[in-house]
Design a protein around this motif. Structure first.
Motif, PDB file in Angstrom:
ATOM      1  N   PHE A  86      16.183   1.912 -42.838  1.00 51.21           N
ATOM      2  CA  PHE A  86      16.978   1.094 -41.930  1.00 51.21           C
ATOM      3  C   PHE A  86      16.651   1.491 -40.493  1.00 51.21           C
ATOM      4  O   PHE A  86      16.207   2.598 -40.233  1.00 51.21           O
ATOM      5  N   MET A  87      16.937   0.615 -39.566  1.00 45.68           N
ATOM      6  CA  MET A  87      16.717   0.902 -38.149  1.00 45.68           C
ATOM      7  C   MET A  87      17.839   1.770 -37.588  1.00 45.68           C
ATOM      8  O   MET A  87      18.960   1.708 -38.068  1.00 45.68           O
ATOM      9  N   PRO A  88      17.545   2.544 -36.542  1.00 48.66           N
ATOM     10  CA  PRO A  88      18.627   3.288 -35.887  1.00 48.66           C
ATOM     11  C   PRO A  88      19.588   2.323 -35.192  1.00 48.66           C
ATOM     12  O   PRO A  88      19.201   1.246 -34.748  1.00 48.66           O
ATOM     13  N   GLY A  89      20.829   2.731 -35.145  1.00 50.88           N
ATOM     14  CA  GLY A  89      21.856   1.923 -34.495  1.00 50.88           C
ATOM     15  C   GLY A  89      23.185   2.139 -35.181  1.00 50.88           C
ATOM     16  O   GLY A  89      23.313   2.958 -36.087  1.00 50.88           O
ATOM     17  N   GLY A  90      24.186   1.389 -34.756  1.00 50.10           N
ATOM     18  CA  GLY A  90      25.497   1.547 -35.363  1.00 50.10           C
ATOM     19  C   GLY A  90      26.532   0.634 -34.754  1.00 50.10           C
ATOM     20  O   GLY A  90      26.234  -0.233 -33.930  1.00 50.10           O
ATOM     21  N   GLY A  91      27.761   0.863 -35.162  1.00 48.21           N
ATOM     22  CA  GLY A  91      28.874   0.005 -34.796  1.00 48.21           C
ATOM     23  C   GLY A  91      29.285   0.089 -33.341  1.00 48.21           C
ATOM     24  O   GLY A  91      29.165   1.139 -32.707  1.00 48.21           O
ATOM     25  N   LEU A  92      29.769  -1.030 -32.849  1.00 47.25           N
ATOM     26  CA  LEU A  92      30.289  -1.100 -31.487  1.00 47.25           C
ATOM     27  C   LEU A  92      31.641  -0.402 -31.423  1.00 47.25           C
ATOM     28  O   LEU A  92      32.452  -0.514 -32.343  1.00 47.25           O
ATOM     29  N   GLU A  93      31.875   0.300 -30.345  1.00 45.71           N
ATOM     30  CA  GLU A  93      33.181   0.895 -30.094  1.00 45.71           C
ATOM     31  C   GLU A  93      34.035  -0.140 -29.361  1.00 45.71           C
ATOM     32  O   GLU A  93      33.500  -1.085 -28.773  1.00 45.71           O
ATOM     33  N   PRO A  94      35.371   0.003 -29.390  1.00 42.92           N
ATOM     34  CA  PRO A  94      36.225  -0.978 -28.723  1.00 42.92           C
ATOM     35  C   PRO A  94      35.809  -1.213 -27.264  1.00 42.92           C
ATOM     36  O   PRO A  94      35.606  -0.266 -26.506  1.00 42.92           O
ATOM     37  N   HIS A 115      26.925  -5.082 -27.121  1.00 45.01           N
ATOM     38  CA  HIS A 115      25.816  -4.740 -28.021  1.00 45.01           C
ATOM     39  C   HIS A 115      24.748  -3.869 -27.359  1.00 45.01           C
ATOM     40  O   HIS A 115      24.265  -2.917 -27.969  1.00 45.01           O
ATOM     41  N   VAL A 116      24.364  -4.196 -26.134  1.00 40.90           N
ATOM     42  CA  VAL A 116      23.315  -3.416 -25.462  1.00 40.90           C
ATOM     43  C   VAL A 116      23.786  -1.980 -25.212  1.00 40.90           C
ATOM     44  O   VAL A 116      23.065  -1.018 -25.480  1.00 40.90           O
ATOM     45  N   ARG A 156      27.814  -7.658 -39.037  1.00 44.18           N
ATOM     46  CA  ARG A 156      27.286  -8.647 -38.081  1.00 44.18           C
ATOM     47  C   ARG A 156      26.354  -7.857 -37.175  1.00 44.18           C
ATOM     48  O   ARG A 156      26.787  -7.276 -36.178  1.00 44.18           O
ATOM     49  N   GLU A 157      25.093  -7.812 -37.583  1.00 38.22           N
ATOM     50  CA  GLU A 157      24.111  -6.955 -36.920  1.00 38.22           C
ATOM     51  C   GLU A 157      23.266  -7.735 -35.928  1.00 38.22           C
ATOM     52  O   GLU A 157      22.878  -8.877 -36.179  1.00 38.22           O
ATOM     53  N   ARG A 158      22.970  -7.082 -34.794  1.00 34.64           N
ATOM     54  CA  ARG A 158      22.113  -7.636 -33.757  1.00 34.64           C
ATOM     55  C   ARG A 158      21.006  -6.626 -33.493  1.00 34.64           C
ATOM     56  O   ARG A 158      21.270  -5.430 -33.348  1.00 34.64           O
ATOM     57  N   TYR A 159      19.763  -7.121 -33.446  1.00 33.27           N
ATOM     58  CA  TYR A 159      18.581  -6.255 -33.338  1.00 33.27           C
ATOM     59  C   TYR A 159      17.859  -6.490 -32.012  1.00 33.27           C
ATOM     60  O   TYR A 159      17.502  -7.626 -31.688  1.00 33.27           O
ATOM     61  N   PHE A 160      17.630  -5.400 -31.296  1.00 36.71           N
ATOM     62  CA  PHE A 160      17.005  -5.437 -29.977  1.00 36.71           C
ATOM     63  C   PHE A 160      15.683  -4.675 -29.997  1.00 36.71           C
ATOM     64  O   PHE A 160      15.578  -3.627 -30.636  1.00 36.71           O
ATOM     65  N   VAL A 161      14.707  -5.186 -29.271  1.00 30.39           N
ATOM     66  CA  VAL A 161      13.420  -4.495 -29.142  1.00 30.39           C
ATOM     67  C   VAL A 161      13.591  -3.318 -28.182  1.00 30.39           C
ATOM     68  O   VAL A 161      14.181  -3.461 -27.109  1.00 30.39           O
ATOM     69  N   VAL A 162      13.060  -2.175 -28.600  1.00 32.52           N
ATOM     70  CA  VAL A 162      13.070  -0.971 -27.767  1.00 32.52           C
ATOM     71  C   VAL A 162      11.655  -0.398 -27.813  1.00 32.52           C
ATOM     72  O   VAL A 162      11.161  -0.060 -28.891  1.00 32.52           O
ATOM     73  N   ARG A 163      11.021  -0.316 -26.659  1.00 31.02           N
ATOM     74  CA  ARG A 163       9.659   0.236 -26.590  1.00 31.02           C
ATOM     75  C   ARG A 163       9.723   1.566 -25.843  1.00 31.02           C
ATOM     76  O   ARG A 163      10.052   1.598 -24.652  1.00 31.02           O
ATOM     77  N   ASP A 204      30.748  -5.040 -36.303  1.00 39.27           N
ATOM     78  CA  ASP A 204      29.723  -5.509 -35.380  1.00 39.27           C
ATOM     79  C   ASP A 204      28.809  -4.334 -35.082  1.00 39.27           C
ATOM     80  O   ASP A 204      29.274  -3.234 -34.751  1.00 39.27           O
ATOM     81  N   VAL A 205      27.502  -4.564 -35.204  1.00 39.68           N
ATOM     82  CA  VAL A 205      26.517  -3.495 -35.137  1.00 39.68           C
ATOM     83  C   VAL A 205      25.377  -3.880 -34.197  1.00 39.68           C
ATOM     84  O   VAL A 205      24.950  -5.034 -34.166  1.00 39.68           O
ATOM     85  N   ALA A 206      24.879  -2.893 -33.453  1.00 39.57           N
ATOM     86  CA  ALA A 206      23.681  -3.060 -32.622  1.00 39.57           C
ATOM     87  C   ALA A 206      22.630  -2.078 -33.117  1.00 39.57           C
ATOM     88  O   ALA A 206      22.915  -0.894 -33.293  1.00 39.57           O
ATOM     89  N   ARG A 207      21.428  -2.562 -33.356  1.00 43.55           N
ATOM     90  CA  ARG A 207      20.330  -1.710 -33.825  1.00 43.55           C
ATOM     91  C   ARG A 207      19.091  -1.933 -32.964  1.00 43.55           C
ATOM     92  O   ARG A 207      18.892  -3.003 -32.420  1.00 43.55           O
ATOM     93  N   GLY A 208      18.288  -0.880 -32.886  1.00 41.71           N
ATOM     94  CA  GLY A 208      17.047  -0.957 -32.138  1.00 41.71           C
ATOM     95  C   GLY A 208      15.845  -1.054 -33.047  1.00 41.71           C
ATOM     96  O   GLY A 208      15.733  -0.291 -34.007  1.00 41.71           O
ATOM     97  N   LEU A 209      14.985  -2.003 -32.765  1.00 38.15           N
ATOM     98  CA  LEU A 209      13.649  -2.024 -33.362  1.00 38.15           C
ATOM     99  C   LEU A 209      12.819  -1.159 -32.427  1.00 38.15           C
ATOM    100  O   LEU A 209      12.287  -1.643 -31.418  1.00 38.15           O
ATOM    101  N   VAL A 210      12.777   0.135 -32.730  1.00 39.59           N
ATOM    102  CA  VAL A 210      12.204   1.135 -31.840  1.00 39.59           C
ATOM    103  C   VAL A 210      10.714   1.282 -32.124  1.00 39.59           C
ATOM    104  O   VAL A 210      10.318   1.711 -33.213  1.00 39.59           O
ATOM    105  N   PHE A 211       9.902   0.928 -31.115  1.00 41.90           N
ATOM    106  CA  PHE A 211       8.446   1.013 -31.223  1.00 41.90           C
ATOM    107  C   PHE A 211       7.914   2.134 -30.347  1.00 41.90           C
ATOM    108  O   PHE A 211       8.420   2.364 -29.241  1.00 41.90           O
TER     109      PHE A 211
END
Length: 183
Positions: free
Chosen positions: A54-62, A66-67, A106-113, A18-25
């Protein structure tokens, strides 16, 4: 959520991640991407081609959500502490084989401004399992026109929409390029 757990829907019984990544603008509407060297060719017609973005981000720790994972990863990879994590705008699930450790991602992408384009990537290489080749801020037009390999497929269209200030009503489903899916 944990590496080493098989997913019944995954191909080849690879670990689930499980991965969380930022769409960093930045304020100019440019997207930050990281260039990596793939473990296998990204284009069967060009065996020497191994660079992908690829976007910055990575795997969830136990026990991590995601956030929180996205915020932690952005601090580790680009030196931005307490990044303002925006809405979930896209997902991408499936086998991914360009990193040294294949996975069912299983990647989830979040907007980051960000308030500016200042980042600090001094710690980036030490956090990654693949060689990091560099970072770059991309305009939506550059993403749409490039022949460079951008993962996942469909990212350029999503970035253009987000740069215009439009958020999708529900998260967009993106897919890996075919060579990223095969081991």
């Amino acid at each position: 959520m944990t590496d080493g757990v098989s997913d019944p829907g995954s191909e080849g019984n690879v670990p689930v991640r499980d991965v969380a990544r930022g769409l960093v603008f930045d304020p100019a509407g440019r997207l930050l991407l990281i260039a990596y060297e793939a473990v296998r060719p990204i284009d069967p017609a060009d065996p020497e081609a191994r660079t992908f973005w690829f976007m910055p981000g990575g795997g969830l720790e136990p026990g991590e959500g995601h956030v929180a994972a996205c915020r932690r990863e952005l601090e580790e990879e680009i030196g931005v502490a307490d990044a303002p994590i925006g809405p979930l705008v896209a997902v991408c699930d499936g086998p991914f084989h360009l990193f040294r450790t294949p996975r069912f991602a299983r990647e989830r992408y979040f907007v980051v401004r960000l308030p500016d384009d200042r980042i600090d990537t001094r710690r980036l290489a030490e956090t990654e399992d693949n060689p990091v080749l560099g970072t770059r801020w991309w305009t939506p037009d550059e993403l749409a026109a490039t022949s460079e390999r951008i993962e996942p497929a469909g990212l350029a269209a999503l970035v253009r929409t987000l740069a215009d200030g439009t958020l999708p009503e529900t998260p967009v489903t993106l897919t890996w390029h075919p060579t990223a899916q095969k081991g």
